[in-house]
Design a protein around this motif. Structure first.
Motif, PDB file in Angstrom:
ATOM      1  N   LYS A 125       0.463  -1.332  -0.308  1.00 41.70           N
ATOM      2  CA  LYS A 125      -0.221   0.137   0.238  1.00 41.70           C
ATOM      3  C   LYS A 125       0.763   1.646   0.019  1.00 41.70           C
ATOM      4  O   LYS A 125       0.405   2.511  -0.491  1.00 41.70           O
ATOM      5  CB  LYS A 125      -1.348   0.068   1.320  1.00 41.70           C
ATOM      6  CG  LYS A 125      -1.642   1.030   1.285  1.00 41.70           C
ATOM      7  CD  LYS A 125      -2.638   0.685   2.325  1.00 41.70           C
ATOM      8  CE  LYS A 125      -4.005   1.626   2.221  1.00 41.70           C
ATOM      9  NZ  LYS A 125      -5.084   1.704   3.584  1.00 41.70           N
TER      10      LYS A 125
ATOM     11  N   THR B 183       1.634   1.722  -3.255  1.00 44.03           N
ATOM     12  CA  THR B 183       0.488   2.416  -4.595  1.00 44.03           C
ATOM     13  C   THR B 183       0.699   3.244  -5.055  1.00 44.03           C
ATOM     14  O   THR B 183      -0.424   3.256  -6.244  1.00 44.03           O
ATOM     15  CB  THR B 183      -0.511   1.782  -3.940  1.00 44.03           C
ATOM     16  OG1 THR B 183       0.229  -0.365  -4.020  1.00 44.03           O
ATOM     17  CG2 THR B 183      -0.991   1.043  -5.194  1.00 44.03           C
TER      18      THR B 183
ATOM     19  N   ARG C 204       0.652   4.520  -8.559  1.00 47.73           N
ATOM     20  CA  ARG C 204      -0.188   3.552  -9.580  1.00 47.73           C
ATOM     21  C   ARG C 204      -0.918   4.213  -9.712  1.00 47.73           C
ATOM     22  O   ARG C 204      -1.678   4.009 -10.578  1.00 47.73           O
ATOM     23  CB  ARG C 204       0.845   2.737  -9.095  1.00 47.73           C
ATOM     24  CG  ARG C 204       1.745   2.687  -9.223  1.00 47.73           C
ATOM     25  CD  ARG C 204       2.368   2.504 -10.680  1.00 47.73           C
ATOM     26  NE  ARG C 204       3.789   1.239 -11.226  1.00 47.73           N
ATOM     27  CZ  ARG C 204       4.561   2.015 -11.466  1.00 47.73           C
ATOM     28  NH1 ARG C 204       4.690   2.269 -12.217  1.00 47.73           N
ATOM     29  NH2 ARG C 204       5.901   1.425 -11.964  1.00 47.73           N
TER      30      ARG C 204
ATOM     31  N   VAL D 184      -7.313  -0.326 -10.245  1.00 50.00           N
ATOM     32  CA  VAL D 184      -6.458  -0.654  -9.632  1.00 50.00           C
ATOM     33  C   VAL D 184      -7.524  -1.454  -8.303  1.00 50.00           C
ATOM     34  O   VAL D 184      -7.098  -2.270  -7.576  1.00 50.00           O
ATOM     35  CB  VAL D 184      -5.286   0.678  -8.224  1.00 50.00           C
ATOM     36  CG1 VAL D 184      -5.267  -0.039  -6.989  1.00 50.00           C
ATOM     37  CG2 VAL D 184      -4.220   1.083  -9.920  1.00 50.00           C
TER      38      VAL D 184
ATOM     39  N   PRO E 180      -3.575  -2.143  -2.068  1.00 53.61           N
ATOM     40  CA  PRO E 180      -4.457  -1.336  -3.183  1.00 53.61           C
ATOM     41  C   PRO E 180      -6.252  -1.136  -3.296  1.00 53.61           C
ATOM     42  O   PRO E 180      -6.135   0.237  -3.542  1.00 53.61           O
ATOM     43  CB  PRO E 180      -3.125  -1.898  -4.175  1.00 53.61           C
ATOM     44  CG  PRO E 180      -2.314  -2.742  -3.673  1.00 53.61           C
ATOM     45  CD  PRO E 180      -3.378  -3.002  -2.333  1.00 53.61           C
TER      46      PRO E 180
END
Length: 443
Positions: A70, A73, A76, A85, A127
């Motif tokens: 996490k 992430t 991203r 995601v 995520p």
């Protein structure tokens, strides 16, 4: 406050509650699955191995990947979009839970393999949870819902899951065995991915393209990560929140992963008691979250926040240490749940007000990961401590730590900004994205 709500990237005629309802529904089913497994998996390890230490090790193997993945992430999520995601993470979590069931059915589930699959589930959950949180503010704006009301509804959703999940988990464990609860977990995550795919617009939460730079060239991963870290480092209130919540999360992890299951076994109440106490606290928290959703924007945040922590924390540990009647334990958990219902709406509103939209994924990921850093250690340390000195001394030590942490944090001056920010918003309305300064350059 409703009149001041803006819908970024969507004209007023396109305002709809569907995105917010979709996000909340996806949160609800994923959180329910997580709560079911939180009852079933520790109980399975505890009754099959008889070891509090191994029970804590399973919690560590799930939560360590959750925190680490996490943490990295955020960039991203900002780049690929939270919807994408969330979709992939929920599918991964469902497959991991299903693999535990299949391997157990063919008698191929060794303890090391269980640890590996639990780690996979934790790595996917991180995520997924982050992506759903990031979608809340834009979903609220698309439906013209005030931010604090949206975070309050998000809190209600979480608390409803905290009510239904332990009930389902406790009933399944008591009636058909602990691993059957993982079947519910797998179904919940699969359903969450379907809701995200069907109900949410493809570009929901993709505010990163409107970042502060105004250039067409997108920054690389590590520059994005560093921008989020630099912004967070310059926010004293958010950093103070992170430290305090990080300590309480460690204590809560010890409680749910080891202390409560060991109490249920030693007291003779069994797994049904875990489900009962979780559902009572969850139902009371729903009431607290509903009150927060309706009235939180009219209340003094700091007072509500620390009063909620005062009743939600230490009393739960203390009551279990004194061999109190079950009725008294249920009453304490009910009061604690009601207080806890006010916490996340306040924290969510403060975070979403103070963080620019284009940094939200990065800052939220870092903040959540730092507050969750102690989660993997909670069960591990509690298991070792219970083995060494017994349950009651550990419960009392955790109660004292919880009380001192939450009350001493409230004395720090940066917490005053929590109420000042609310007062500014009431008079000026929310900051517009175009008026927000670019994140400071990283050194």
């Amino acid at each position: 406050m409703t009149a001041d709500v803006r819908v970024i990237g969507a004209p007023s005629e396109r305002r709809s509650l569907r995105p917010l309802v979709g996000v909340l529904a996806a949160m609800a089913v994923a959180s329910t699955g997580t709560r079911v497994s939180a009852v079933a998996l520790p109980w399975f390890v505890l009754v099959t191995t008889g070891s509090a230490t191994r029970t804590g090790l399973v919690a560590f193997c799930e939560l360590a990947p959750y925190v680490l993945v996490k943490a990295f992430t955020g960039p991203r999520v900002d780049r690929a979009g939270p919807r994408t995601v969330s979709l992939g993470a929920d599918v991964g979590s469902a497959l991991g839970a299903a693999a535990v069931l299949v391997l157990h059915a063919v008698d191929a589930l060794s303890f090391p393999l269980l640890l590996a699959l639990v780690a996979l589930i934790g790595a996917a959950r991180g995520p997924g949870d982050l992506a759903k949180e990031v979608m809340v503010p834009e979903a609220a704006e698309r439906g013209a819902v005030p931010l604090e009301r949206a975070t309050g509804l998000s809190g209600v959703t979480e608390r409803l899951a905290s009510t239904a999940g332990p009930v389902a988990g406790g009933a399944l464990v008591a009636l058909v065995g602990p691993l059957k609860g993982l079947a519910v977990t797998a179904v919940c995550f699969a359903l969450g991915s379907v809701i995200v795919a069907v109900a949410l617009p493809r570009r929901l939460g993709r505010a990163d393209s409107e970042g502060a730079s105004g250039t067409s060239e997108e920054p690389g991963y590590w520059l994005r990560f560093r921008e989020g870290f630099t912004f967070l480092r310059g926010e004293p209130l958010l950093m103070s929140v992170i430290v305090m919540v990080g300590i309480t999360n460690l204590l809560d992890s010890a409680f749910s992963a080891v202390l409560l299951p060991v109490w249920a076994r030693e007291s003779g109440h069994g797994p049904a008691a875990i489900g009962l106490l979780g559902s009572v606290a969850g139902a009371a928290a729903v009431g607290g979250s509903l009150v927060a959703a309706v009235a939180a924007h009219r209340l003094r945040r700091r007072l509500v926040f620390f009063a909620g922590f005062l009743v939600a924390g230490a009393p739960r540990y203390a009551i279990l240490a004194f061999d109190a009647p079950m009725a008294a334990v249920v009453a304490v958990f009910g009061v604690a749940g009601f207080g806890a219902g006010f916490l996340n709406p306040v924290l969510g509103a403060v975070l979403l007000e103070r963080v620019p939209r284009h940094l939200l994924g990065r800052v939220n990921a870092l903040g959540d990961s730092l507050t969750s850093a102690g989660l993997p250690l909670g069960g591990l340390l509690a298991g070792a401590a219970v083995t060494a000195v017994g349950l009651a001394p550990v419960l009392l030590a955790c109660a004292a730590g919880y009380f001192l942490t939450t009350n001493s944090a409230g004395l720090r001056p940066e917490w005053r900004a929590m109420d000042r920010e609310r007062g500014r918003l009431l008079h000026e309305g929310p900051r517009r994205e175009k008026d927000e300064p670019a994140s400071p350059a990283a050194p």
